[in-house]
Design an enzyme around this catalytic site. Structure first.
Site, PDB file in Angstrom:
ATOM      1  N   ASP A 135     142.052  60.236 -70.405  1.00 14.37           N
ATOM      2  CA  ASP A 135     142.503  61.499 -69.823  1.00 14.37           C
ATOM      3  C   ASP A 135     143.958  61.561 -69.180  1.00 14.37           C
ATOM      4  O   ASP A 135     144.691  60.615 -70.009  1.00 14.37           O
ATOM      5  CB  ASP A 135     141.629  61.411 -68.571  1.00 14.37           C
ATOM      6  N   LYS A 168     136.411  61.813 -75.579  1.00 20.31           N
ATOM      7  CA  LYS A 168     136.582  61.361 -74.417  1.00 20.31           C
ATOM      8  C   LYS A 168     135.280  60.754 -73.579  1.00 20.31           C
ATOM      9  O   LYS A 168     134.983  59.705 -72.936  1.00 20.31           O
ATOM     10  CB  LYS A 168     137.639  62.139 -73.525  1.00 20.31           C
TER      11      LYS A 168
END
Length: 233
Positions: free
Chosen positions: A160, A142
Site C-alpha cells: 500500500d 493487494k
C-alpha cells in the site's frame, strides 16, 4: 552559410535518473530484526471474524482508513458473517451500513457480487489461490496478498502507500511502482521475517515513517536511514 569550422551546437543530454541502490542483505536483516524487536507479533488493524469478513473488510478498505472501515463493519459483520447472510442482507442494506466509507455504492455492489460468486463457484469458502481470489469482484493483487497472508499464513507482500514509501525510503526494495516494490520485497526480505514483513512496514509507515512529517526522532532504524526525507542528522 555557416562559418568555416563551425559546429552545430548539440542539445545537452538529459540527465539519467538512476534508481536508488538497494541495501545489502546484512543491512536488511538488521532493519527487520529491529522491527521484530519493536513489534514481536504485529497484526493488521482491520477487524474481522473469519476469512470471509477479512476479505470484505479489505475490499472496503480501499481509499479508506482502517478505523473508518472498522466503524462501518461492526454492525455489518454482526448481521452477515457468511456469503449467504451477506446476500440475504442485500445491496441496499449493505450500502446503508457502509455509507460512511468512501466509494460505498460501488463497494456495496462488489460485496454482494463477490458473495454471489463465492457461493456459486467456491462452495461459500474464500479461495486459497491468488488467481481465484483475483477473479472476485473488487479484489485486486493487494487485497489478495492481504487475505493470503493473514487468513492463510502465506508469505506475501501487500504494497500500500505506507509499504511503498518505507520500502523506498529505507532502500529495502526501491521501485517506481507497487509491483516493482512487491517483487523487490519478495527477493530482499529474509524468509524468517516474511510472514510479518508487510505488517511491520505498514505500521512503521503509518505511525513513524509518515509521508509529510516522519517521526525520525523515535525511529528504531533512524541510524540506518539515509533518505533525503530524514528529519534528523
Amino acid at each position: 552559410m555557416p562559418a568555416p569550422n563551425s559546429q552545430k551546437r548539440r542539445s545537452p543530454s538529459p540527465k539519467r535518473i538512476t534508481s536508488p541502490k538497494p541495501r545489502s542483505a546484512a543491512e536488511i536483516y538488521e532493519i527487520f530484526s529491529r522491527f521484530r524487536q519493536q513489534r514481536p507479533e504485529p497484526k493488521g488493524e482491520l477487524d474481522y471474524v473469519n476469512a470471509f469478513t477479512l476479505l470484505v473488510a479489505v475490499v472496503l478498505s480501499a481509499q479508506a482508513t482502517d478505523a473508518g472501515v472498522n466503524k462501518a463493519t461492526k454492525r455489518l459483520f454482526e448481521l452477515a458473517d457468511t456469503p449467504e447472510k451477506m446476500l440475504a442482507l442485500g445491496e441496499d442494506q449493505v450500502r446503508e451500513l457502509i455509507k460512511t466509507i468512501g466509494l460505498y455504492r460501488n463497494k456495496a455492489r462488489n460485496v454482494i457480487a463477490l458473495s454471489e460468486k463465492l457461493i456459486a463457484e467456491f462452495g461459500s469458502e474464500v479461495p486459497t489461490a491468488r488467481e481465484a481470489l483475483e477473479s472476485l469482484p473488487g479484489v485486486g493483487r493487494k487485497t489478495a496478498n492481504v487475505v493470503l497472508n493473514i487468513a492463510f499464513g502465506e508469505i506475501t507482500h501487500a504494497v500500500d502507500t505506507h509499504v511503498f514509501r518505507v520500502a523506498n525510503r529505507l532502500r529495502i526494495a526501491p521501485g517506481k511502482n507497487v509491483l516493482q516494490v512487491e517483487l523487490g520485497l519478495e527477493k530482499a526480505v529474509p524468509a524468517e521475517f516474511g510472514r510479518h514483513a508487510h505488517h511491520w512496514l505498514i505500521l512503521h509507515g503509518r505511525y513513524t515513517c509518515k509521508a509529510l512529517r516522519p517521526a525520525c526522532e523515535t525511529c528504531v532504524v533512524a541510524d540506518l536511514c539515509d533518505s533525503p526525507d530524514k528529519r534528523i542528522a
